[in-house]
Design a protein around this motif. Structure first.
Motif, mmCIF file in Angstrom:
data_model
loop_
_atom_site.group_PDB
_atom_site.id
_atom_site.type_symbol
_atom_site.label_atom_id
_atom_site.label_comp_id
_atom_site.label_asym_id
_atom_site.label_seq_id
_atom_site.Cartn_x
_atom_site.Cartn_y
_atom_site.Cartn_z
ATOM 1 N N GLY A 36 0.767 -1.247 0.000
ATOM 2 C CA GLY A 36 0.000 0.000 0.000
ATOM 3 C C GLY A 36 0.791 1.286 0.000
ATOM 4 N N LEU A 37 2.123 1.225 -0.091
ATOM 5 C CA LEU A 37 2.892 2.464 -0.147
ATOM 6 C C LEU A 37 2.549 3.237 -1.415
ATOM 7 C CD1 LEU A 37 6.414 1.344 1.139
ATOM 8 C CD2 LEU A 37 4.564 2.428 2.415
ATOM 9 N N ASN A 38 2.616 4.559 -1.316
ATOM 10 C CA ASN A 38 2.189 5.424 -2.413
ATOM 11 C C ASN A 38 3.330 5.928 -3.287
ATOM 12 O OD1 ASN A 38 0.180 6.228 0.145
ATOM 13 N ND2 ASN A 38 -0.861 5.788 -1.783
ATOM 14 N N GLY A 39 4.552 5.483 -3.032
ATOM 15 C CA GLY A 39 5.685 5.912 -3.830
ATOM 16 C C GLY A 39 6.983 5.398 -3.243
ATOM 17 N N ILE A 40 8.102 5.880 -3.795
ATOM 18 C CA ILE A 40 9.437 5.499 -3.344
ATOM 19 C C ILE A 40 10.243 6.763 -3.095
ATOM 20 C CG2 ILE A 40 11.590 4.320 -3.967
ATOM 21 C CD1 ILE A 40 9.961 2.510 -5.813
ATOM 22 N N PHE A 41 10.919 6.812 -1.962
ATOM 23 C CA PHE A 41 11.813 7.918 -1.640
ATOM 24 C C PHE A 41 13.227 7.357 -1.486
ATOM 25 C CE2 PHE A 41 13.382 10.517 2.208
ATOM 26 C CZ PHE A 41 14.169 11.327 1.402
ATOM 27 N N CYS A 42 14.126 7.741 -2.375
ATOM 28 C CA CYS A 42 15.508 7.258 -2.328
ATOM 29 C C CYS A 42 16.478 8.392 -2.002
ATOM 30 C CB CYS A 42 15.899 6.599 -3.652
ATOM 31 S SG CYS A 42 15.918 7.710 -5.085
ATOM 32 N N ASN A 43 17.694 8.005 -1.662
ATOM 33 C CA ASN A 43 18.773 8.951 -1.352
ATOM 34 C C ASN A 43 18.446 9.863 -0.176
ATOM 35 O OD1 ASN A 43 20.788 8.214 -3.286
ATOM 36 N ND2 ASN A 43 19.551 9.175 -4.892
ATOM 37 N N ALA A 68 9.425 1.469 -9.815
ATOM 38 C CA ALA A 68 8.134 2.163 -9.809
ATOM 39 C C ALA A 68 7.396 1.966 -11.128
ATOM 40 C CB ALA A 68 8.339 3.645 -9.550
ATOM 41 N N ASN A 69 8.143 1.975 -12.226
ATOM 42 C CA ASN A 69 7.578 1.692 -13.554
ATOM 43 C C ASN A 69 6.334 2.538 -13.841
ATOM 44 O OD1 ASN A 69 7.559 0.364 -16.044
ATOM 45 N ND2 ASN A 69 6.229 -1.277 -15.292
ATOM 46 N N LYS A 70 6.384 3.782 -13.397
ATOM 47 C CA LYS A 70 5.304 4.760 -13.609
ATOM 48 C C LYS A 70 4.009 4.423 -12.865
ATOM 49 C CE LYS A 70 7.025 6.197 -18.166
ATOM 50 N NZ LYS A 70 7.679 7.391 -17.630
ATOM 51 N N LYS A 94 16.090 14.302 -13.537
ATOM 52 C CA LYS A 94 15.185 14.649 -14.626
ATOM 53 C C LYS A 94 15.370 13.699 -15.810
ATOM 54 C CE LYS A 94 12.428 17.142 -17.255
ATOM 55 N NZ LYS A 94 10.952 17.105 -17.077
ATOM 56 N N LYS A 95 16.618 13.425 -16.174
ATOM 57 C CA LYS A 95 16.900 12.526 -17.304
ATOM 58 C C LYS A 95 16.370 11.114 -17.045
ATOM 59 C CE LYS A 95 21.337 12.866 -17.900
ATOM 60 N NZ LYS A 95 22.674 12.659 -18.511
ATOM 61 N N ILE A 96 16.518 10.652 -15.798
ATOM 62 C CA ILE A 96 16.155 9.284 -15.451
ATOM 63 C C ILE A 96 14.644 9.095 -15.376
ATOM 64 C CG2 ILE A 96 16.211 7.621 -13.528
ATOM 65 C CD1 ILE A 96 19.105 8.621 -13.012
ATOM 66 N N GLY A 97 13.930 10.144 -14.982
ATOM 67 C CA GLY A 97 12.479 10.040 -14.859
ATOM 68 C C GLY A 97 11.963 10.136 -13.437
#
Length: 304
Positions: A36-43, A68-70, A94-97
């Motif tokens: 159920g997580l709503n996203g990923i936070f890295c770094n 995440a695959n969008k 930005k380049k990575i998405g």
């Protein structure tokens, strides 16, 4: 992009040579999203973001975007004492998405309030992705109410993560800055339910990665106005947070992840090099296992 919901401050697993253990990173993230997580936070701080070189930070961005695959958004920390590196990380994101960026104040060199406002405005005007400011007094200068209010008026600054741990300060931040156009996230897991009551749009925490079903459960229970369940879930993780606080951050959370069944076999965080600490972890691992068992008994945990 205005984010909302429960995000994990992803811990970074390593191979024995301290390269990133990509397969296990994906396993942790996939499990969290399934819960159920709503996203990923890295770094972030929990993922050793400030202790990793540029290439590893970019690697974590790419891994997160691929996982995440969008389907869910990705936000990445870009903090550094080297301003050009901050901008370079934002360019790579930005380049990575990557969908959004998180930035704390520069550390070590003190800044006046006016200089801090000017710094964030400069970064916001020179990055192509939405920017969230990060209040984390444990590791960087605290953001004052005046600074937060001023920054919330800048077009490309769309929100804030507050890890100060003060309910009083959070209430004032929400009052002067919180809105549909400026989302405030809580960074202290023990205060998630309280922060939601105070206007938070979500959380970004270590426990989001360790206990995704509990942290996402707090959020969904709040939305459903099942406050009794939200409070029960909230209280269930306090013992785990206290345990993690007895060890150098973020080692305690790595032990809890290991106790849940993830592979943190070497527990090689780059900035913790005390060999004696690692040689005497057996008792701490047993404590972590006992805590996981107690939480499972109390509220139920999903199996991997």
């Amino acid at each position: 992009m205005i984010l909302h919901g429960t995000f994990p401050a992803m811990l970074t697993p390593y191979n024995s040579d301290k390269s990133i253990y990509a397969k296990e990173y994906q396993r942790i993230a996939d499990f969290g999203i399934s819960q159920g997580l709503n996203g990923i936070f890295c770094n972030g701080s929990a993922g050793d973001g400030l202790a990793l070189d540029f290439e590893k930070k970019v690697t974590l961005m790419q891994l997160s975007v691929d996982i995440a695959n969008k389907k869910v958004p990705v936000i990445s920390g870009i903090g550094s004492c080297v301003y050009d590196e901050t901008l370079a990380l934002a360019h790579e994101a930005k380049k990575i998405g990557v969908d959004a960026l998180l930035l704390q104040p520069p550390f070590y060199y003190p800044l006046s309030e006016d200089n801090m406002i000017a710094y964030f405005r400069y970064i916001a005007n020179n990055v192509a992705l939405p920017l969230y400011i990060y209040n984390i007094p444990l590791f960087a200068p605290a953001l004052s109410l005046r600074v937060v209010e001023a920054l919330s008026r800048i077009d490309n600054i769309v929100g804030m993560k507050d890890s100060a741990g003060s309910a009083v300060d959070f209430a004032h931040f929400s009052d002067v800055a919180g809105s549909d156009n400026f989302a405030i996230f809580v960074g202290r897991e023990e205060y998630y339910f309280g922060a939601l009551l105070c206007g938070a749009k979500g959380s970004m925490t270590s426990c989001g990665g360790v206990f995704p079903e509990i942290m996402s459960g707090i959020y969904t229970s709040f939305l459903a106005k099942d406050y009794q369940k939200a409070q029960k879930l909230q209280k269930s993780i306090l013992k785990a947070i206290r345990f993690a606080g007895t060890l150098p951050f973020p080692l305690g959370y790595a032990l809890l992840l290991e106790a849940r069944g993830f592979n943190f076999h070497n527990l090689a965080t780059p900035h913790i090099i005390d060999k004696q600490l690692y040689q005497n972890l057996d008792s701490q691992k047993e404590k972590a296992k006992a805590i996981i068992k107690a939480i499972d008994t109390e509220v139920g945990l999903s199996t991997l």
